[in-house]
Design an enzyme around this catalytic site. Structure first.
Site, PDB file in Angstrom:
ATOM      1  N   THR A 126      19.598  46.033 -16.245  1.00  0.00           N
ATOM      2  CA  THR A 126      19.802  46.202 -14.799  1.00  0.00           C
ATOM      3  C   THR A 126      20.799  45.183 -14.259  1.00  0.00           C
ATOM      4  OG1 THR A 126      18.689  45.890 -12.685  1.00  0.00           O
ATOM      5  CG2 THR A 126      17.677  44.800 -14.539  1.00  0.00           C
ATOM      6  N   ASP A 127      21.456  45.533 -13.174  1.00  0.00           N
ATOM      7  CA  ASP A 127      22.366  44.576 -12.529  1.00  0.00           C
ATOM      8  C   ASP A 127      21.611  43.404 -11.906  1.00  0.00           C
ATOM      9  OD1 ASP A 127      21.203  45.940 -10.371  1.00  0.00           O
ATOM     10  OD2 ASP A 127      23.101  46.373  -9.362  1.00  0.00           O
ATOM     11  N   GLU A 128      20.278  43.561 -11.734  1.00  0.00           N
ATOM     12  CA  GLU A 128      19.508  42.488 -11.085  1.00  0.00           C
ATOM     13  C   GLU A 128      19.500  41.202 -11.901  1.00  0.00           C
ATOM     14  OE1 GLU A 128      15.787  43.306  -9.237  1.00  0.00           O
ATOM     15  OE2 GLU A 128      16.479  45.214  -8.452  1.00  0.00           O
ATOM     16  N   TYR A 151      10.485  40.295 -12.044  1.00  0.00           N
ATOM     17  CA  TYR A 151      11.030  41.482 -12.722  1.00  0.00           C
ATOM     18  C   TYR A 151      12.389  41.181 -13.359  1.00  0.00           C
ATOM     19  CZ  TYR A 151      13.857  45.730 -13.153  1.00  0.00           C
ATOM     20  OH  TYR A 151      14.710  46.693 -13.618  1.00  0.00           O
ATOM     21  N   LYS A 155      13.720  41.004 -17.359  1.00  0.00           N
ATOM     22  CA  LYS A 155      14.797  41.847 -17.915  1.00  0.00           C
ATOM     23  C   LYS A 155      15.911  40.964 -18.498  1.00  0.00           C
ATOM     24  CE  LYS A 155      15.158  45.840 -17.715  1.00  0.00           C
ATOM     25  NZ  LYS A 155      14.715  46.900 -18.653  1.00  0.00           N
TER      26      LYS A 155
HETATM   27  P1  NAD Z   1       9.846  53.682 -14.205  1.00  0.00           P
HETATM   28  O1  NAD Z   1       8.954  52.602 -13.715  1.00  0.00           O
HETATM   29  O2  NAD Z   1      10.007  54.911 -13.403  1.00  0.00           O
HETATM   30  O3  NAD Z   1       9.382  54.130 -15.664  1.00  0.00           O
HETATM   31  C1  NAD Z   1       8.999  53.219 -16.662  1.00  0.00           C
HETATM   32  C2  NAD Z   1       8.332  54.006 -17.789  1.00  0.00           C
HETATM   33  O4  NAD Z   1       7.993  53.067 -18.832  1.00  0.00           O
HETATM   34  C3  NAD Z   1       7.034  54.708 -17.377  1.00  0.00           C
HETATM   35  O5  NAD Z   1       6.998  56.012 -17.893  1.00  0.00           O
HETATM   36  C4  NAD Z   1       5.933  53.843 -18.012  1.00  0.00           C
HETATM   37  O6  NAD Z   1       4.776  54.578 -18.331  1.00  0.00           O
HETATM   38  C5  NAD Z   1       6.651  53.329 -19.254  1.00  0.00           C
HETATM   39  N1  NAD Z   1       6.076  52.065 -19.755  1.00  0.00           N
HETATM   40  C6  NAD Z   1       5.775  50.955 -19.037  1.00  0.00           C
HETATM   41  N2  NAD Z   1       5.243  50.021 -19.843  1.00  0.00           N
HETATM   42  C7  NAD Z   1       5.222  50.543 -21.097  1.00  0.00           C
HETATM   43  C8  NAD Z   1       4.805  50.039 -22.362  1.00  0.00           C
HETATM   44  N3  NAD Z   1       4.287  48.826 -22.499  1.00  0.00           N
HETATM   45  N4  NAD Z   1       4.942  50.853 -23.439  1.00  0.00           N
HETATM   46  C9  NAD Z   1       5.452  52.110 -23.315  1.00  0.00           C
HETATM   47  N5  NAD Z   1       5.848  52.634 -22.141  1.00  0.00           N
HETATM   48  C10 NAD Z   1       5.745  51.850 -21.041  1.00  0.00           C
HETATM   49  O7  NAD Z   1      11.252  52.970 -14.452  1.00  0.00           O
HETATM   50  P2  NAD Z   1      12.734  53.545 -14.275  1.00  0.00           P
HETATM   51  O8  NAD Z   1      13.158  53.357 -12.878  1.00  0.00           O
HETATM   52  O9  NAD Z   1      12.816  54.868 -14.922  1.00  0.00           O
HETATM   53  O10 NAD Z   1      13.542  52.475 -15.149  1.00  0.00           O
HETATM   54  C11 NAD Z   1      13.768  52.689 -16.537  1.00  0.00           C
HETATM   55  C12 NAD Z   1      14.550  51.526 -17.083  1.00  0.00           C
HETATM   56  O11 NAD Z   1      15.798  51.406 -16.392  1.00  0.00           O
HETATM   57  C13 NAD Z   1      13.859  50.174 -16.925  1.00  0.00           C
HETATM   58  O12 NAD Z   1      14.090  49.424 -18.088  1.00  0.00           O
HETATM   59  C14 NAD Z   1      14.555  49.543 -15.722  1.00  0.00           C
HETATM   60  O13 NAD Z   1      14.540  48.150 -15.821  1.00  0.00           O
HETATM   61  C15 NAD Z   1      15.953  50.100 -15.866  1.00  0.00           C
HETATM   62  N6  NAD Z   1      16.743  50.257 -14.628  1.00  0.00           N
HETATM   63  C16 NAD Z   1      16.203  50.916 -13.549  1.00  0.00           C
HETATM   64  C17 NAD Z   1      17.002  51.122 -12.427  1.00  0.00           C
HETATM   65  C18 NAD Z   1      16.468  51.856 -11.215  1.00  0.00           C
HETATM   66  O14 NAD Z   1      17.155  51.904 -10.192  1.00  0.00           O
HETATM   67  N7  NAD Z   1      15.305  52.475 -11.263  1.00  0.00           N
HETATM   68  C19 NAD Z   1      18.309  50.635 -12.400  1.00  0.00           C
HETATM   69  C20 NAD Z   1      18.811  49.960 -13.515  1.00  0.00           C
HETATM   70  C21 NAD Z   1      18.015  49.795 -14.631  1.00  0.00           C
HETATM   71  O1  DAU Z   2      19.527  47.254  -9.085  1.00  0.00           O
HETATM   72  C1  DAU Z   2      18.768  47.923 -10.050  1.00  0.00           C
HETATM   73  C2  DAU Z   2      17.305  47.804  -9.711  1.00  0.00           C
HETATM   74  O2  DAU Z   2      17.089  48.642  -8.579  1.00  0.00           O
HETATM   75  C3  DAU Z   2      16.391  48.203 -10.853  1.00  0.00           C
HETATM   76  O3  DAU Z   2      16.554  47.286 -11.909  1.00  0.00           O
HETATM   77  C4  DAU Z   2      14.929  48.211 -10.406  1.00  0.00           C
HETATM   78  O4  DAU Z   2      14.116  48.718 -11.462  1.00  0.00           O
HETATM   79  C5  DAU Z   2      14.789  49.120  -9.207  1.00  0.00           C
HETATM   80  O5  DAU Z   2      13.462  49.041  -8.722  1.00  0.00           O
HETATM   81  C6  DAU Z   2      15.767  48.702  -8.095  1.00  0.00           C
HETATM   82  O6  DAU Z   2      15.381  47.429  -7.509  1.00  0.00           O
HETATM   83  P1  DAU Z   2      15.448  47.158  -5.931  1.00  0.00           P
HETATM   84  O7  DAU Z   2      14.513  46.080  -5.607  1.00  0.00           O
HETATM   85  O8  DAU Z   2      16.855  47.027  -5.475  1.00  0.00           O
HETATM   86  O9  DAU Z   2      14.910  48.612  -5.419  1.00  0.00           O
HETATM   87  P2  DAU Z   2      13.868  49.026  -4.282  1.00  0.00           P
HETATM   88  O10 DAU Z   2      13.949  50.511  -4.180  1.00  0.00           O
HETATM   89  O11 DAU Z   2      12.547  48.407  -4.458  1.00  0.00           O
HETATM   90  O12 DAU Z   2      14.528  48.408  -2.975  1.00  0.00           O
HETATM   91  C7  DAU Z   2      15.840  48.731  -2.564  1.00  0.00           C
HETATM   92  C8  DAU Z   2      16.148  47.940  -1.296  1.00  0.00           C
HETATM   93  O13 DAU Z   2      15.320  48.422  -0.240  1.00  0.00           O
HETATM   94  C9  DAU Z   2      15.832  46.470  -1.415  1.00  0.00           C
HETATM   95  O14 DAU Z   2      16.798  45.726  -0.680  1.00  0.00           O
HETATM   96  C10 DAU Z   2      14.474  46.326  -0.763  1.00  0.00           C
HETATM   97  C11 DAU Z   2      14.494  47.395   0.308  1.00  0.00           C
HETATM   98  N1  DAU Z   2      13.175  47.996   0.640  1.00  0.00           N
HETATM   99  C12 DAU Z   2      12.434  48.515  -0.379  1.00  0.00           C
HETATM  100  C13 DAU Z   2      11.206  49.081  -0.150  1.00  0.00           C
HETATM  101  C14 DAU Z   2      10.383  49.617  -1.279  1.00  0.00           C
HETATM  102  C15 DAU Z   2      12.734  48.079   1.955  1.00  0.00           C
HETATM  103  O15 DAU Z   2      13.427  47.640   2.888  1.00  0.00           O
HETATM  104  N2  DAU Z   2      11.505  48.639   2.184  1.00  0.00           N
HETATM  105  C16 DAU Z   2      10.715  49.130   1.195  1.00  0.00           C
HETATM  106  O16 DAU Z   2       9.593  49.605   1.492  1.00  0.00           O
END
Ligand code: NAD
Ligand code: DAU
Length: 336
Positions: A126-128, A151, A155
């Site tokens: 992730t970019d985070e 988190y 990562k």
């Molecule tokens: P998500 O939370 O929707 O899904 C995570 C999945 O992993 C779930 O199906 C969960 O059951 C499974 N899981 C959790 N712990 C586990 C374990 N110990 N063993 C096996 N399975 C397990 O997450 P997502 O948003 O789909 O993110 C997927 C990946 O992409 C993550 O690694 C996250 O860090 C990365 N990522 C997410 C975003 C985003 O915006 N959502 C952006 C950049 C990177």
């Molecule tokens: O940048 C990539 C990341 O993006 C991934 O690695 C993470 O898995 C994914 O959860 C996401 O992280 P963020 O913290 O950026 O996403 P989130 O949707 O939780 O929040 C997006 C923005 O919105 C953040 O600035 C917080 C704000 N927010 C979020 C929630 C849930 C609110 O203002 N209110 C809310 O209720």
């Protein structure tokens, strides 16, 4: 045929990856290992479940014996590791499981992959991990890691561990670092689905702080196309940033959702800020664009409309979710 262990494939991005890739590609045999935590949902995979090139295994990536057994049984040659605890707010409520899965679980996958001479190991990051930007500048692959939440620090640890397996053992590791995704099947704890669902239910939309934190949004299919490209063509030992260049302050997204659903802005409720809230993320994706020829295919304008429509047409999917564990989480997160 490539035999691939995809982990976390019942979550948001992993399930979209499997559904997309099995539709278009005849050369992959995918074993999906997922623990089915609160975020995992087999309903996301309905379109893939009967595909002969797909198997689902419920289990933990941290279970060495199970992972080793799956390598043996399915002749696994490749790993794409999506599995993670992925929500920043939950990592603030309790961090242990983030380090358990994201760090120790990844360590198990790396150790088994090393023993079994994996041909490629793609760590979905992730970019985070780069921390927070001021008003100017972009994250490049050379930006020093500076994670701010439990988190993102878990990562970043996994990224460093994966790269150390490349440097120390010559393991063929690649890493992708993507910005914020949106699209179908995203769990409603994340900003966009949470706001859509609350608006549909005429509930308040909780905006953290001043609503001016900026995220760089990418449609999940664009992310997955990039992952597949890095999986096939990415150079080992390298990191590739992925982003579509759609920077928006949160409040603008919230207002756009309200307007698309014809709801009043009176639903907006400014709430206490997230502790340690990163101010701005923005990705420089020129490396993957110039070296591998990737570019985003979806415009934000169209893909956000499609996403809102998806939540409108799939009410039973999210009704089931919000009537379960989610309620307890929501209470803890928003009604403190
Ligand atoms: P998500 O939370 O929707 O899904 C995570 C999945 O992993 C779930 O199906 C969960 O059951 C499974 N899981 C959790 N712990 C586990 C374990 N110990 N063993 C096996 N399975 C397990 O997450 P997502 O948003 O789909 O993110 C997927 C990946 O992409 C993550 O690694 C996250 O860090 C990365 N990522 C997410 C975003 C985003 O915006 N959502 C952006 C950049 C990177
Ligand atoms: O940048 C990539 C990341 O993006 C991934 O690695 C993470 O898995 C994914 O959860 C996401 O992280 P963020 O913290 O950026 O996403 P989130 O949707 O939780 O929040 C997006 C923005 O919105 C953040 O600035 C917080 C704000 N927010 C979020 C929630 C849930 C609110 O203002 N209110 C809310 O209720």
């Amino acid at each position: 045929m490539k035999n691939i262990l995809v982990t976390g494939g019942a979550g948001f991005i992993g399930s979209n990856y499997i559904n997309h890739i099995l539709k278009d590609n005849q050369d992959y045999f995918i074993v999906n290992l997922d623990k089915l935590t609160y975020a995992g949902n087999l309903e996301n995979l309905t379109s893939s479940q009967n595909n002969p090139r797909y198997r689902f295994i419920r289990g933990d990536i941290g279970n060495y014996e199970l992972v080793d057994y799956l390598f043996e049984k399915y002749k696994i040659e490749y790993v794409i590791n999506f599995a993670a605890e992925s929500h920043v707010d939950r990592s603030i409520l309790g961090s242990a499981v983030f380090f358990q899965t994201n760090v120790l679980g990844t360590n198990v996958l790396l150790e088994v992959s090393r023993k079994r001479n994996v041909k490629k190991f793609l760590q979905v990051s992730t970019d985070e991990v780069y921390g927070s930007l001021g008003p100017e500048g972009l994250f490049t692959e050379k930006t020093p890691l500076s994670p701010n939440s439990p988190y993102s620090s878990s990562k970043a640890s996994a990224d460093m561990m994966a790269l150390s397996f490349f440097h120390t053992f010559g393991m063929p590791v690649v890493i992708t670092r993507c910005s914020n995704n949106y699209g179908p099947f995203q769990f409603p704890e994340k900003l966009i689905p949470l706001m859509i669902i609350n608006a549909l239910n005429n509930k308040n939309l909780p905006v953290y702080g001043d609503g001016m934190n900026v995220r760089d949004w990418i449609y999940v299919i664009d992310h997955n196309i990039a992952i597949d490209l890095v999986f096939n063509k990415g150079n080992i030992g390298e990191v590739y940033n992925i982003g579509a260049g759609n920077e928006l302050p949160n409040i603008q997204i919230v207002k756009l959702i309200l307007s698309a659903l014809d709801k009043s802005e009176d639903l907006i409720q400014y709430v206490k800020d997230r502790p340690g809230h990163d101010r701005r993320y923005a990705i420089d994706s020129s490396k993957i664009q110039t070296e591998l020829g990737w570019k985003p295919l979806f415009t934000f304008e169209n893909a956000i409309k499609e996403t809102i429509d998806w939540y409108l047409s799939n009410t039973s999917w999210w009704h089931r979710i919000i009537s379960g564990e989610y309620q307890k989480y929501y209470e803890m997160q928003y009604n403190r």
